[in-house]
Every structure is written in structure tokens, then in C-alpha cells.
Design a protein around this motif. Structure first.
Motif, PDB file in Angstrom:
ATOM      1  N   ASP A   1       0.859  -1.180   0.000  1.00 16.39           N
ATOM      2  CA  ASP A   1       0.000   0.000   0.000  1.00 16.39           C
ATOM      3  C   ASP A   1       0.902   1.238   0.000  1.00 16.39           C
ATOM      4  OD1 ASP A   1      -1.683   2.152   0.754  1.00 16.39           O
ATOM      5  OD2 ASP A   1      -2.956   0.832   1.942  1.00 16.39           O
TER       6      ASP A   1
ATOM      7  N   GLN B   1      -8.742   2.675   2.774  1.00 20.43           N
ATOM      8  CA  GLN B   1      -8.640   1.283   2.353  1.00 20.43           C
ATOM      9  C   GLN B   1      -8.619   1.163   0.825  1.00 20.43           C
ATOM     10  OE1 GLN B   1     -11.040  -1.486   5.047  1.00 20.43           O
ATOM     11  NE2 GLN B   1     -12.194   0.417   5.261  1.00 20.43           N
ATOM     12  N   ASP B   2      -8.286   2.246   0.142  1.00 20.41           N
ATOM     13  CA  ASP B   2      -8.342   2.251  -1.321  1.00 20.41           C
ATOM     14  C   ASP B   2      -7.457   1.180  -1.952  1.00 20.41           C
ATOM     15  OD1 ASP B   2     -10.104   4.320  -1.147  1.00 20.41           O
ATOM     16  OD2 ASP B   2      -8.869   5.797  -2.192  1.00 20.41           O
ATOM     17  N   TYR B   3      -6.223   1.040  -1.447  1.00 19.37           N
ATOM     18  CA  TYR B   3      -5.306   0.095  -2.085  1.00 19.37           C
ATOM     19  C   TYR B   3      -5.744  -1.344  -1.848  1.00 19.37           C
ATOM     20  CZ  TYR B   3      -0.882  -1.150  -4.311  1.00 19.37           C
ATOM     21  OH  TYR B   3       0.058  -1.618  -5.177  1.00 19.37           O
TER      22      TYR B   3
ATOM     23  N   ALA C   1      -8.823  -2.251  -1.736  1.00 15.17           N
ATOM     24  CA  ALA C   1      -9.887  -2.458  -2.717  1.00 15.17           C
ATOM     25  C   ALA C   1      -9.307  -2.730  -4.100  1.00 15.17           C
ATOM     26  CB  ALA C   1     -10.804  -1.239  -2.757  1.00 15.17           C
TER      27      ALA C   1
ATOM     28  N   ASP D   1      -7.995  -6.305  -4.237  1.00 15.31           N
ATOM     29  CA  ASP D   1      -9.053  -7.309  -4.341  1.00 15.31           C
ATOM     30  C   ASP D   1      -9.465  -7.561  -5.786  1.00 15.31           C
ATOM     31  OD1 ASP D   1      -9.105  -7.724  -1.634  1.00 15.31           O
ATOM     32  OD2 ASP D   1     -10.820  -6.398  -1.265  1.00 15.31           O
ATOM     33  N   ARG D   2      -9.129  -6.636  -6.673  1.00 17.64           N
ATOM     34  CA  ARG D   2      -9.533  -6.775  -8.069  1.00 17.64           C
ATOM     35  C   ARG D   2      -8.573  -7.637  -8.885  1.00 17.64           C
ATOM     36  NH1 ARG D   2     -11.000  -0.389  -9.278  1.00 17.64           N
ATOM     37  NH2 ARG D   2     -12.520  -0.155  -7.565  1.00 17.64           N
TER      38      ARG D   2
ATOM     39  N   LEU E   1      -8.939   6.133  -5.148  1.00 22.30           N
ATOM     40  CA  LEU E   1     -10.113   5.659  -5.869  1.00 22.30           C
ATOM     41  C   LEU E   1     -11.191   6.733  -5.987  1.00 22.30           C
ATOM     42  CD1 LEU E   1     -10.751   2.031  -4.538  1.00 22.30           C
ATOM     43  CD2 LEU E   1      -9.828   2.715  -6.745  1.00 22.30           C
TER      44      LEU E   1
ATOM     45  N   GLU F   1     -14.199   6.027  -6.546  1.00 20.09           N
ATOM     46  CA  GLU F   1     -15.389   5.475  -5.898  1.00 20.09           C
ATOM     47  C   GLU F   1     -15.503   5.926  -4.441  1.00 20.09           C
ATOM     48  OE1 GLU F   1     -14.036   2.005  -8.595  1.00 20.09           O
ATOM     49  OE2 GLU F   1     -13.215   3.865  -7.790  1.00 20.09           O
ATOM     50  N   THR F   2     -14.366   6.043  -3.759  1.00 22.98           N
ATOM     51  CA  THR F   2     -14.406   6.501  -2.369  1.00 22.98           C
ATOM     52  C   THR F   2     -14.912   7.932  -2.292  1.00 22.98           C
ATOM     53  OG1 THR F   2     -12.543   5.060  -1.832  1.00 22.98           O
ATOM     54  CG2 THR F   2     -13.051   6.812  -0.274  1.00 22.98           C
TER      55      THR F   2
END
Length: 496
Positions: free
Chosen positions: A87, A125-127, A129, A132-133, A203, A205-206
Motif C-alpha cells: 500500500d 482502504q483504497d489500495y 480495494a 481485491d480486483r 479511488l 469510488e471513495t
């Protein structure tokens, strides 16, 4: 109880010295750059850099770092594969920890095996997420995204045996980290502490989720205590301070930039809603901090606000300040918010505010709080005995420079610290002048600091690495998760 322990001007046996600092903030790569930004009233909020948040339809403005992907993995003894899985909060914290020790003139090797603690706030927690991809996370993915390791990696790399904590109390995390570091030093659990926080906005999205919650400003500005207040703008970066017990710092000949006299942490403990702040709890944490620091409300000349520029939060904070600090003042309490310069750093917001105050104490000037014109009816500044600093100015005349710093978490965890200028240098231990402790033949002084030599400069390693990297192809933006994003494994730099 605290009144008998210390008063402004005495330093006190529980006072904590700030002896080093480092930061990476929007348009400010170090404390000197940050002070220039503050002194000149720069608004560092801008559109998202090219390649960042390409899918974002709104809320594209923020306080951004120019470089979140560069990292000298080889310098820290980390393999390129492991660095790629780390991260970037871990990478940034490592660099800031090292640079803060450089700034304090503390030789990292001299700390190995010592009771030095690391206390960092981080909430993103962006990294994780992003990780997880990926279909094949690899052997380093688990440690790479674990937030505990943001602090633990510093302790591991430097060989520190003191407490090592990554804290998440929401937006108050980094200031709570400083308070916990001070408590560890006062207990004798740590002899030196690195404290601060990091926050990177990777991100879109966040940001969209925070916008949907209703917290973000549509026009991309923090209008703190102003009738135009309509939410905050996100910011990123981080900062770390090096802390010691004041008596030890003076005995060791350290340069003391400012002193933390005391502080307090509490929680709203219920109320109108989970994320609705409580004026009563904020007033209480301020009074507890003043009692712990041994100051009266009238001793405090300035408060660095939590100050997000929200319609709900600002009136609550103003009411709490008026109740705790306003009564009986001959002159209004001066207030301001660094979020108007660099945005809201969320998990690292408190350390940004603390660093602003440390620099304001050091330079004996109070920077302006931007984007303020007229307070709303819900914030009667005159009645509350508050005044927003609208242009860079001297501190109020008379007495020692004393300030409060506030940071509040969305779940109700509140923190307030009392910061003051250092005591006169005459209180340094006999025979020791700050920065001139005796050196041994290896070039280290009695406190384990590297001897300053011609050409020695804090942060020099990063500048040399950056110049070495000039002209290299840019790594992919943080919207992709590939081993290429991150470690360039540049050459190892040695202390000189």
C-alpha cells in the motif's frame, strides 16, 4: 491536579518536545514548503491530476500530491516485488519517518533496539480495494494491504522496540496518534516517538461515496465558519513529527520547535445521530486538555480548528469553542483551518493542523484561514468571542505563545492538544547548547545524531532520487494494479 504540575512558561515535567518534522502535502514537499504555502495564503486545491480518477463525473477537485507512485525500495531493503504489493501509505510513512529523523538530526541506526515508538493514523482502504480486483494477488499482498503494517514497517526497518500502532478513530486518527505517543513518553514506555498520519485518495469510488453521504463541497472549497459553507474538499498527503520528553530533549541539545503541554481524547457518547457532532463533548475535551496542560482558557491565543466547512459541523464546533474559551476574554480567540489551504486530509487531518501550529509557533506568525467572508447566523462570532484569522499576522501580544489544536472523528472520537513555544534556551542542561552536543570519533553526538557536515541537508536523499528519476517514463496511475506501479528500486543512498 494538573494546575500544580505545570503552567505556561515552565515547560513542566510532562511536556513533550517536537524535535523533528517531515511532511508531504499538496504543493508542499517539506515543512519549509508548507510554511511558504501557509504564509503566502496559497490555495493548493486543484483538479485531479491526469490519470487520477478518470471515471469521476463530479467532485474532481482536491488537494493532491504530484507523486504518489515513486518509492526507493532498495534504500529500505525491500524487493521490487514486495514494494509493488505495498500500500503506498506504507511507502509514504517509511519515507516520512526517515525524513523526520533527518530533520531532528537523529541517526536512525542509533535507534536500533531502543524503546522508540511509532504511532500513526490512517483510515483509507483504497489500495486494499484495488488489490481485491487482481486475480493473482501474490505472496506479498496480505502484508502489503494490512493497515497495521503502516506503523509496523517503520519499526521493523529501523529496529524499534517501542509500541507500534496504526490508529483508526476516523478523521481524528492522526491527532489521537500524537496524543497516544505523548502518553507513552510520559509513562516511560517510549524514549522517543514518531507520530503522525498518512492519507492518499486513490479511488474515485471513495470520493463518490463521501459525496453521496453529503459531506463534500460541490464547488471544491472549504468555506470554514462562512455562510457559504457547503461541505469539504478532500486532500491527501501525510506528516510525521519526532517527539521526546522535553527534559530529555533539552539535556540532549535537541532543537525544540514547539512543546505539547497536554491533551485529551473523548467520544460524543451518543446524540442526535452516529455522525452528528456534540458541542457538549467538544467543550468537554477542550476543558480536559487545558486541565491536563495546566493552562487556563485565557492563556490560549489561537485554535487550529477541525474546521471542515460543513453546515452541521461548523456551528457545533463554534459553540463548543465559545463555551470553553470565549467567556471572560478581553480579546477574541483567533481561529483558522488548514483545510482551506490543502483540503481535508481525513485520517491525516489532525497532524496537518498540528504541523501548521508548530510552524506558526516557530515563525511567530499566524497564517490566514482562506475563503472566509461572512459568518452565518448560526455562528455569532462576536458573541462567542471568536475571530477568524483573515490575513497572515503576528500572534496576540503578551505572554507565551499557546495554541489549541482540534480534530474530530465522524464516529464521535474527539481530540484536543495544547501546544506552546519552547521555554527559553537558558533552561538547557549546563554546558549543552542546542544542536551542539559532543560528538564521538564516528561522527555521532551523545544523542545518537549524525554530525552536520558541509552539504548535509534533510530530505537530500529524496531530492537526489527524484533528480535521478527525471526523464524516466511515468508509472501507470493508481487506477491500475500492476507491479510496475511503484518500485523503481533506485540505488541505495548512504548517510553522510
Amino acid at each position: 491536579m494538573a494546575e500544580s504540575r505545570q503552567r505556561p512558561g515552565t515547560g513542566g515535567p510532562d511536556a513533550i518536545a517536537v524535535i523533528g518534522m517531515a511532511c508531504r502535502l499538496p504543493q508542499a514537499a517539506d515543512p519549509a514548503g508548507f510554511w511558504r504555502l501557509l504564509r503566502e495564503g496559497v490555495d493548493a486545491v486543484a483538479d485531479a491530476p491526469a490519470g487520477r480518477w478518470p471515471e469521476a463525473a463530479e467532485y474532481r477537485r482536491g488537494g493532491f500530491l504530484a507523486d504518489v507512485d515513486g518509492f526507493d525500495a532498495a534504500f529500505f531493503g525491500i524487493s521490487p516485488n514486495e514494494a509493488a504489493a505495498m500500500d503506498p501509505h506504507q511507502r509514504l510513512a517509511l519515507e516520512l519517518g526517515w525524513e523526520a529523523l533527518e530533520n531532528a538530526r537523529v541517526l536512525p541506526a542509533a535507534l536500533r533496539g531502543s524503546a522508540a515508538g511509532v504511532f500513526l493514523g490512517a483510515i483509507s482502504q483504497d489500495y486494499a480495494a484495488l488489490s481485491d480486483r487482481t486475480a493473482s494477488p501474490g505472496r506479498h499482498a496480505y502484508t502489503g494491504v494490512n493497515r497495521a503494517l503502516i506503523a509496523n514497517r517503520i519499526s521493523y526497518v529501523l529496529g524499534l522496540r517501542g509500541p507500534s500502532l496504526t490508529l483508526d478513530t476516523g478523521q481524528s486518527s492522526s491527532l489521537v496518534a500524537v496524543q497516544m505517543a505523548g502518553a507513552s513518553l510520559r509513562r516511560g514506555e517510549s524514549d522517543l516517538a514518531l507520530a503522525g498520519g498518512v492519507n492518499l485518495n486513490l479511488l474515485a469510488e471513495t470520493t463518490a461515496a463521501i459525496g453521496a453521504f453529503g459531506a463534500l463541497s460541490p464547488d471544491g472549497r472549504c468555506h470554514v465558519f462562512d455562510e457559504r459553507a457547503n461541505g469539504y474538499v478532500r486532500g491527501e498527503g501525510g506528516a510525521v513529527v519526532v517527539l521526546k520528553r522535553l527534559a530529555d530533549a533539552l539535556a540532549d541539545g535537541d532543537q525544540v520547535h514547539a512543546v505539547i503541554l497536554g491533551g485529551a481524547v473523548n467520544n460524543d457518547g451518543g446524540g442526535e445521530g452516529l455522525t452528528v457532532p456534540s458541542a457538549r463533548a467538544q467543550e468537554e475535551v477542550i476543558r480536559l486538555a487545558c486541565a491536563e496542560a495546566g493552562v487556563t482558557p485565557g492563556d490560549v491565543g489561537y485554535v487550529e480548528l477541525h474546521g471542515t466547512g460543513t453546515r452541521v459541523g461548523d456551528p457545533v464546533e463554534a459553540a463548543a469553542l465559545g463555551a470553553a474559551y470565549g467567556a471572560g476574554r478581553t480579546e477574541p480567540l483567533l481561529v483558522g483551518s488548514v483545510k482551506t489551504n490543502i483540503g481535508h486530509l481525513e485520517g491525516a487531518a489532525g497532524i496537518a493542523g498540528l504541523l501548521k501550529v508548530v510552524l506558526a509557533v516557530k515563525h511567530r506568525r499566524l497564517p490566514a484561514s482562506l475563503h472566509f467572508q461572512t459568518p452565518p447566523a448560526q455562528i455569532p462570532l462576536d458573541a462567542l468571542r471568536l475571530r477568524v484569522v483573515q490575513e497572515t499576522r503576528p500572534w496576540p501580544v503578551g505572554g507565551r505563545l499557546v495554541a489549541g489544536v482540534s480534530s474530530f472523528g465522524m464516529g464521535g472520537t474527539n481530540c484536543h492538544l495544547i501546544v506552546a513555544e519552547p521555554p527559553p534556551t537558558a533552561t538547557v542542561a549546563p554546558g549543552v547548547t542546542p544542536g551542539t552536543a559532543q560528538h564521538d570519533s564516528a561522527g555521532h553526538d551523545s544523542g545518537g545524531r549524525a554530525r552536520r557536515r558541509p552539504g548535509w541537508c534533510p530530505g537530500g536523499r529524496r531530492r537526489r532520487c527524484a533528480s535521478r528519476r527525471a526523464g524516466w517514463p511515468r508509472s501507470p496511475p493508481p487506477t491500475t494494479l500492476t507491479p510496475a506501479w511503484t518500485s523503481t528500486a533506485r540505488g541505495r543512498w548512504t548517510w553522510r
